[in-house]
Design an enzyme around this catalytic site. Structure first.
Site, PDB file in Angstrom:
ATOM      1  N   GLY A 190      81.187 -26.010  29.061  1.00  0.00           N
ATOM      2  CA  GLY A 190      81.777 -25.132  28.070  1.00  0.00           C
ATOM      3  C   GLY A 190      83.251 -24.896  28.338  1.00  0.00           C
ATOM      4  N   SER A 191      84.019 -24.707  27.283  1.00  0.00           N
ATOM      5  CA  SER A 191      85.430 -24.352  27.437  1.00  0.00           C
ATOM      6  C   SER A 191      85.528 -22.890  27.838  1.00  0.00           C
ATOM      7  CB  SER A 191      86.180 -24.613  26.137  1.00  0.00           C
ATOM      8  OG  SER A 191      86.183 -25.994  25.835  1.00  0.00           O
ATOM      9  N   GLY A 192      86.742 -22.470  28.203  1.00  0.00           N
ATOM     10  CA  GLY A 192      86.959 -21.114  28.655  1.00  0.00           C
ATOM     11  C   GLY A 192      87.152 -21.010  30.149  1.00  0.00           C
ATOM     12  N   HIS A 193      87.065 -22.173  30.849  1.00  0.00           N
ATOM     13  CA  HIS A 193      87.216 -22.188  32.305  1.00  0.00           C
ATOM     14  C   HIS A 193      88.508 -22.883  32.743  1.00  0.00           C
ATOM     15  CE1 HIS A 193      83.121 -20.841  32.352  1.00  0.00           C
ATOM     16  NE2 HIS A 193      82.666 -21.957  31.829  1.00  0.00           N
TER      17      HIS A 193
ATOM     18  N   LYS B  67      77.785 -29.205  36.644  1.00  0.00           N
ATOM     19  CA  LYS B  67      77.525 -27.888  37.220  1.00  0.00           C
ATOM     20  C   LYS B  67      76.097 -27.478  36.882  1.00  0.00           C
ATOM     21  CE  LYS B  67      80.844 -25.583  35.249  1.00  0.00           C
ATOM     22  NZ  LYS B  67      81.099 -26.670  34.270  1.00  0.00           N
TER      23      LYS B  67
ATOM     24  N   ASP C 105      73.832 -27.876  30.560  1.00  0.00           N
ATOM     25  CA  ASP C 105      74.664 -28.967  31.060  1.00  0.00           C
ATOM     26  C   ASP C 105      73.800 -30.073  31.661  1.00  0.00           C
ATOM     27  OD1 ASP C 105      76.808 -27.437  30.310  1.00  0.00           O
ATOM     28  OD2 ASP C 105      77.731 -27.333  32.285  1.00  0.00           O
TER      29      ASP C 105
ATOM     30  N   HIS D 146      80.201 -17.230  33.464  1.00  0.00           N
ATOM     31  CA  HIS D 146      79.960 -16.927  32.051  1.00  0.00           C
ATOM     32  C   HIS D 146      79.603 -15.451  31.873  1.00  0.00           C
ATOM     33  CE1 HIS D 146      78.688 -21.148  32.816  1.00  0.00           C
ATOM     34  NE2 HIS D 146      79.466 -21.362  31.772  1.00  0.00           N
TER      35      HIS D 146
END
Length: 330
Positions: free
Chosen positions: A54-57, A105, A110, A219
């Site tokens: 996921g994006s945001g990292h 991860k 994932d 998250h």
């Protein structure tokens, strides 16, 4: 919600386009996907590395695409696993004939989607293997996971596996080294504030002003416990002690340390934390080969940090020190 965005549903696409405007000499986008790969991909005859999530990292994972690290990164929606077809497109875009290693991860979505993509790629004749990173010592079987979560220690896997791949190692050797890193890296995090997913428009949870969460996931998954805010010395010692115990570190062991901001924690506070980390390791006779301080795997604008420790031997030290040139790692 205060964020510098346009349409919350288009934030990942807008981010990718912004990256491409800034770094066209480094990265390219696989058409009609959220996949970013090296500008010179595929590199023929070299084992390719693909990661994502996921994006945001950010800077994870696109920030680690480049010479000496990843060949491709798949950018899912914010805090959402990329789909198997997106991962498949990444594999196909970077395959240079020597096989592809997937660095995953340990989150249920994932793992499932990357494994499905690997099966699809193998059906097309591409040799694919995978490793699953589970460096978080905080909790077992948290939200999103079966078993320990994968957090900032994943960056050490990207760096070291990428280095040996860059040297021309076989897929089997790259996998062996990646697994060696996973066996020897542990992380622990904490948070002072929540973060806001753009599409949600509000924070996913609350932390009272005078409290912190120990063991928080990237998250916003719950940690081990809530506690009153303590000094940097106390927090650093608490996080580090769990990591040291899990790795069973002894005097004269050599390590690399990563002190990672979750997004809003400034370098001043990270270095205050690192003072305690350095003193504790020194008092135990543990040799610090290198310390990395900054943003390596964030959680949007969450305030907090994580500590990762990698136990080194001669091989891992050499590969960690090998040159890499990416946006997130110099």
């Amino acid at each position: 919600m205060k964020k510098l965005i346009n349409d919350p549903e288009q934030v990942v696409r807008d981010m990718i386009d912004g990256i491409l405007y800034a770094h066209p000499e480094r990265l390219k986008n696989v058409p009609d996907t959220s996949v970013l790969v090296r500008a010179d991909a595929p590199v023929h005859g070299k084992v390719a590395l693909v990661s994502g999530g996921g994006s945001g990292h950010e800077p994870a994972h696109a920030g680690y695409v480049g010479k000496g690290m990843l060949d491709g990164a798949v950018c899912g929606e914010v805090f959402t696993s990329p789909t198997p077809d997106q991962v498949l497109e990444a594999i196909k875009a970077v395959d240079g004939g020597a096989g592809v290693l997937l660095v995953i991860k340990n989150y249920t979505g994932d793992v499932m989607n990357f494994e499905m993509a690997a099966e699809l790629a193998e059906a097309e004749g591409i040799q694919v293997t995978k490793v699953i990173v589970n460096d978080d010592v905080a909790v077992e079987n948290s939200t999103y996971t079966t078993g320990r979560r994968g957090i900032a220690g994943t960056v050490f896997v990207h760096k070291i596996a990428g280095a040996i791949a860059d040297q021309g190692a076989s897929l089997e050797e790259v996998e062996r080294v990646a697994l060696k890193v996973i066996d020897n890296v542990r992380s622990m995090g904490m948070a002072l504030t929540p973060c806001t997913v753009p599409a949600a428009g509000k924070a996913g949870f609350e932390i009272p002003e005078d409290e912190m969460e120990i063991g928080m996931g990237i998250h916003g998954e719950p940690g081990t416990h809530r506690a009153k805010i303590e000094s940097a010395d106390t927090v650093a010692d608490q996080l580090l002690s769990l990591v040291i115990n899990d790795l069973n570190l002894q005097a004269d062991d050599k390590v690399a340390v990563m002190l990672n901001s979750l997004g809003s924690t400034p370098q001043m506070e990270l270095y205050v934390m690192n003072k305690t980390i350095g003193k504790v390791l020194q008092s135990k006779g543990i040799i610090v080969h290198k310390t990395y301080v900054g943003e390596f795997m964030t959680s949007l604008e969450m305030a907090g940090c994580s500590v990762s420790v990698l136990k080194l031997d001669e091989e891992l030290t050499e590969l960690l020190d090998a040159k890499a040139d990416t946006l997130g790692w110099k």
